[in-house]
Design a protein around this motif. Structure first.
Motif, PDB file in Angstrom:
ATOM      1  N   PRO A   1      32.305 144.248  54.929  1.00 17.03           N
ATOM      2  CA  PRO A   1      31.075 143.668  54.384  1.00 17.03           C
ATOM      3  C   PRO A   1      30.339 144.593  53.425  1.00 17.03           C
ATOM      4  N   LEU A   2      30.472 145.914  53.590  1.00 16.19           N
ATOM      5  CA  LEU A   2      29.821 146.825  52.656  1.00 16.19           C
ATOM      6  C   LEU A   2      30.365 146.630  51.248  1.00 16.19           C
ATOM      7  N   GLY A   3      31.691 146.586  51.132  1.00 17.25           N
ATOM      8  CA  GLY A   3      32.307 146.378  49.829  1.00 17.25           C
ATOM      9  C   GLY A   3      32.051 144.992  49.279  1.00 17.25           C
ATOM     10  N   ARG A   4      32.041 143.993  50.153  1.00 16.45           N
ATOM     11  CA  ARG A   4      31.753 142.623  49.715  1.00 16.45           C
ATOM     12  C   ARG A   4      30.366 142.526  49.098  1.00 16.45           C
ATOM     13  N   ASP A   5      29.361 143.056  49.802  1.00 14.90           N
ATOM     14  CA  ASP A   5      27.993 142.948  49.319  1.00 14.90           C
ATOM     15  C   ASP A   5      27.799 143.757  48.042  1.00 14.90           C
ATOM     16  N   ARG A   6      28.473 144.903  47.964  1.00 11.89           N
ATOM     17  CA  ARG A   6      28.358 145.725  46.762  1.00 11.89           C
ATOM     18  C   ARG A   6      28.919 145.014  45.541  1.00 11.89           C
ATOM     19  N   PHE A   7      30.081 144.361  45.716  1.00 15.08           N
ATOM     20  CA  PHE A   7      30.689 143.664  44.584  1.00 15.08           C
ATOM     21  C   PHE A   7      29.934 142.375  44.262  1.00 15.08           C
ATOM     22  N   ALA A   8      29.414 141.718  45.276  1.00 15.36           N
ATOM     23  CA  ALA A   8      28.618 140.511  45.036  1.00 15.36           C
ATOM     24  C   ALA A   8      27.381 140.832  44.218  1.00 15.36           C
ATOM     25  N   ALA A   9      26.759 141.989  44.495  1.00 13.04           N
ATOM     26  CA  ALA A   9      25.600 142.390  43.706  1.00 13.04           C
ATOM     27  C   ALA A   9      25.998 142.644  42.260  1.00 13.04           C
ATOM     28  N   LEU A  10      27.191 143.187  42.060  1.00 17.54           N
ATOM     29  CA  LEU A  10      27.673 143.422  40.695  1.00 17.54           C
ATOM     30  C   LEU A  10      27.912 142.111  39.962  1.00 17.54           C
ATOM     31  N   LEU A  11      28.386 141.111  40.697  1.00 17.55           N
ATOM     32  CA  LEU A  11      28.610 139.802  40.091  1.00 17.55           C
ATOM     33  C   LEU A  11      27.304 139.051  39.829  1.00 17.55           C
ATOM     34  N   GLY A  12      26.223 139.536  40.446  1.00 20.89           N
ATOM     35  CA  GLY A  12      24.950 138.855  40.279  1.00 20.89           C
ATOM     36  C   GLY A  12      24.821 137.637  41.150  1.00 20.89           C
ATOM     37  N   ALA A  13      25.609 137.597  42.263  1.00 22.15           N
ATOM     38  CA  ALA A  13      25.560 136.456  43.178  1.00 22.15           C
ATOM     39  C   ALA A  13      25.485 136.975  44.598  1.00 22.15           C
ATOM     40  N   ALA A  14      24.907 136.174  45.459  1.00 25.05           N
ATOM     41  CA  ALA A  14      24.849 136.521  46.873  1.00 25.05           C
ATOM     42  C   ALA A  14      26.222 136.351  47.493  1.00 25.05           C
ATOM     43  N   PRO A  15      26.489 137.006  48.640  1.00 22.19           N
ATOM     44  CA  PRO A  15      27.752 136.793  49.331  1.00 22.19           C
ATOM     45  C   PRO A  15      27.987 135.321  49.634  1.00 22.19           C
ATOM     46  N   ALA A  16      29.270 134.981  49.767  1.00 17.50           N
ATOM     47  CA  ALA A  16      29.641 133.574  49.932  1.00 17.50           C
ATOM     48  C   ALA A  16      29.039 132.975  51.186  1.00 17.50           C
ATOM     49  N   GLU A  17      28.707 131.701  51.082  1.00 18.07           N
ATOM     50  CA  GLU A  17      28.225 130.959  52.236  1.00 18.07           C
ATOM     51  C   GLU A  17      29.416 130.521  53.085  1.00 18.07           C
ATOM     52  N   PRO A  18      29.177 130.049  54.307  1.00 18.15           N
ATOM     53  CA  PRO A  18      30.263 129.531  55.139  1.00 18.15           C
ATOM     54  C   PRO A  18      30.973 128.375  54.451  1.00 18.15           C
ATOM     55  N   PRO A  19      32.204 128.048  54.900  1.00 18.13           N
ATOM     56  CA  PRO A  19      32.975 127.022  54.231  1.00 18.13           C
ATOM     57  C   PRO A  19      32.314 125.653  54.214  1.00 18.13           C
TER      58      PRO A  19
END
Length: 734
Positions: free
Chosen positions: A392-410
């Motif tokens: 999750p650390l890497g996910r949130d870091r890359f999501a911030a770079l993309l300018g979007a929040a982490p993915a929502e549930p399916p």
């Protein structure tokens, strides 16, 4: 420095080095606590509509078991090069001794030239695991029956073993665990944290005069234990001479017989890999040797089935991607136009992905902008593009770079370029889900922080990709490797089977200059006019702890403007006078003092939750009640049951470098006490220093050991089979 897990003796450390830290595990306190620290935690509660961390892990394990069963069924026929050896284990060992002595191996074992694995023009994707089903309802009890636990508890007490091991032992051995344990007391060695000398004492108490060092059951148990320790150190297999030598050091009178018995019982597999010959010998003697029928030199490896089959599945899946043409999403002109609008190595990455199913991308922190540009391009071209990170650390870091929040549930509509975790993607808790064939419903997958991928996660990803999909593995090759066995990213870079795009985007500022120099083995002085880098010399561990607390609580907030909650402390290990345990206790006393009424924790405590070994979820304590400890981890609510708190939750103001992988903080304080010298290496220092985004303080007590480690101590080698498995299946990239 005292780190965990610690080798019991010097001989084991030499033969099977488990490294300076085992990331993602709670520190043990005796055998019972050791076992708990490596066991999966109980049902961690999430929001009602989401799959819990443990449910996700159970789903992943179920998929893995199904895959292994398929692989076992496929291997009932003749064995190709690199596969399981035929014949008896005795013949195998005799052949190895012959190879080592320079004689021709026995024909019964190495009877014919090994056929090359033939790549197919259009590889057929093997059946994929069915998608994991999701439900808001709890998964239900997954532990052993209470009566089984109680029966095992009685046997453990009879043998003088800690009764706290009963739940783990019962879970491992299943129904009838108490009878199995009486029949073979050394089965206790399968419980995480139990060491051979402890299992020997337990066996002596149960068996009496029947117990001896030459017992066949002991030989098998110690062999499997050594292979498990090797996996903790990152190896997917061990060379046979190394394994037998370590067995002898462990007091096994006949190591060859122990390996024989282990292979015969199916508890391990044997493999042979052809060794590379020198250029002169290969060019000058190849034809002559072929006419005389001489065998090529080989190395014999012994490995646990789960990692061996995962590595082979990974090789097959990657070969399918390399040998298959990617799906034609967008015209060549559209891809070229997108590349032309990009800059530098980002354009090279887009062009490579346009025409290849597998691409590697290397670079530092700044280079992540290039995979982000690729995802935006893919989305603009109409591709279903996703990014995944190991944690999750890497996910949130890359999501911030993309300018979007982490993915929502399916259940929600996913963003076209959303960032997810690898586990969430595989289980369906995050990401696009799966199509009717069981494949991931996507066209392009970019995996960031790819060096953290182990062989099992890599195999599941490769097998889950649909035909025609594109896979990009992006990461920093100078950082620490995966927690689990294998070195997938490094092996692929060495194999050169696909395009490799090296980013030319440097990390900026004094911190970027410092970390980049460390990556090439140079620890130089950098100009830091804004106090980006500060060295704090200390004389002993006590002073190191004092100065660390002072930096986090006072100096960094006052001089740099970074509050304590945005500062991360990193140290080489859990134990020792300045390890995570001591540092976290001191930081808690200063930053969030309290009685620790629930297992040593109070509301507001900064923690890391480890639902399974190797997965670290940073968070904070919210409250505690009869259900357990309530945490907030990556924006989700997690409830850790009372009996799981000690083994899966620890304070998180101070982490090891492996636990901090994937994350970056505005400020980092790296603590290097004098007893940490043996734990230092270039990848460790590179990773630890690289966690700082704006400011780095180094609490320095190792004197010249720091520049020496940067210059002379590379990553510890790992024994893997992936390059050998890939070479005959795919052409080498230019």
């Amino acid at each position: 420095m005292s780190t965990e897990p610690e080798p019991a003796t010097e001989d084991t450390a030499h033969a099977v080095d488990t490294g300076s830290e085992t990331p993602g595990t709670a520190e043990p306190a005796g055998a019972a606590s050791d076992a708990r620290s490596d066991e999966p935690a109980g049902d961690g509660g999430e929001a009602a509509a989401q799959v819990s961390e443990v449910e996700a892990e159970l789903a992943a394990q179920r998929i893995e078991r199904e895959r292994i069963e398929r692989r076992k069924a496929e291997k009932q026929g003749p064995i190709d090069a690199g596969g399981k050896l035929s014949g008896s284990a005795a013949d195998l060992l005799a052949a190895v001794r012959a190879v080592e002595s320079g004689e021709k191996p026995a024909a019964t074992v190495f009877g014919a030239p090994e056929p090359a694995r033939r790549p197919a023009p259009e590889p057929v994707r093997p059946p994929r695991p069915a998608p994991a089903e999701h439900s808001a309802a709890p998964a239900g009890p997954v532990g052993p029956a209470p009566e089984t636990v109680q029966s095992v508890r009685r046997v453990l007490a009879e043998g003088g073993a800690p009764e706290g091991l009963a739940p783990q032992t019962a879970a491992l051995l299943g129904e009838g665990a108490q009878d199995a344990l009486r029949a073979d007391p050394w089965l206790l060695l399968r419980v995480a944290g139990v060491r051979p000398e402890q299992a020997d004492g337990f066996a002596r108490a149960l068996l009496g005069a029947e117990c001896g060092p030459d017992d066949e059951r002991r030989g098998r148990a110690v062999t499997v234990w050594l292979l498990e320790q090797a996996a903790l150190a990152g190896h997917t297999a061990l060379e046979l001479p190394r394994l037998t030598a370590t067995l002898a050091q462990r007091g096994v009178p006949d190591p060859d017989a122990a390996v024989q018995s282990t292979l015969a019982e199916g508890e391990a597999l044997a493999f042979q890999d052809a060794l590379e010959e020198t250029g002169a010998r290969r060019e000058g003697e190849q034809d002559e040797e072929s006419e005389e029928g001489e065998e090529r030199p080989v190395r014999v490896l012994i490995g646990l089935e789960r990692y061996a089959l995962a590595e082979e599945s990974l090789a097959d899946g990657l070969a399918r991607l390399v040998n298959s043409a990617p799906k034609q999403d967008g015209s060549a002109a559209d891809w070229e136009q997108a590349a032309a609008s990009a800059q530098g190595s980002a354009a090279e990455l887009i062009r490579a992905v346009a025409g290849h199913g597998l691409v590697l991308h290397t670079g530092g922190e700044a280079s992540l902008a290039e995979p982000a540009a690729l995802l935006r391009t893919a989305h603009a071209l109409g591709l279903r593009a996703w990014a995944a990170a190991p944690g999750p650390l890497g996910r949130d870091r890359f999501a911030a770079l993309l300018g979007a929040a982490p993915a929502e549930p399916p259940s929600s509509e996913p963003e076209p370029s959303a960032a997810v975790t690898v586990t969430g993607l595989l289980t369906g808790a995050e990401g696009p889900g799966r199509d009717a064939d069981g494949a991931l419903d996507l066209d392009l997958l970019v995996v960031v922080d790819a060096p953290q991928l182990d062989v099992e996660a890599g195999a599941l990803l490769a097998e889950s990709l649909p035909d025609g999909a594109r896979l990009v593995l992006a990461g920093d090759p100078a950082a620490l490797w995966s927690v689990g066995p294998g070195r997938v990213f490094a092996d692929l870079l060495a194999a050169r089977i696909c395009p490799q795009i090296a980013s030319r985007r440097p990390d900026p500022g004094p911190l970027g200059e410092l970390v980049s120099g460390i990556g090439i083995g140079e620890l130089g002085q950098v100009e830091a006019p804004g106090k980006e880098v500060v060295i704090v010399p200390v004389r002993d561990a006590g002073e190191a702890v004092h100065r660390t607390v002072q930096l986090v609580a006072d100096s960094v907030p006052r001089a740099i403007g970074v509050p304590a909650e945005e500062t991360q402390v990193i140290t080489p290990g859990h134990g020792g006078a300045a390890g995570t345990r001591v540092l976290n206790a001191a930081l808690k006393e200063r930053l969030n003092p309290g009685p620790g009424r629930f297992g040593g924790f109070d509301p507001g405590d900064r923690v890391v939750h480890t639902p399974v070994p190797g997965r670290v979820l940073p968070g904070r304590v919210v409250t505690a009640d009869a259900e357990g400890l309530h945490l907030s981890c990556a924006g989700e609510t997690v409830i850790v049951p009372r009996d799981r708190v000690e083994g899966s939750v620890r304070h998180g103001w101070a982490l090891t470098a492996h636990q901090a992988l994937g994350g970056r903080w505005p400020a980092a304080v790296v603590v290097l006490p004098g007893d940490a010298v043996q734990a230092l290496s270039r990848p460790w220092i590179y990773t630890a220093f690289g966690r700082a985004a704006r400011h780095l303080s180094v609490v320095h007590g190792v004197e010249q050991a720091l520049p020496r480690a940067v210059a002379d101590i590379p990553a510890k080698p790992r024994t893997t089979r992936l390059p050998r498995l890939l070479t005959p299946q795919v052409p080498t990239a230019d």
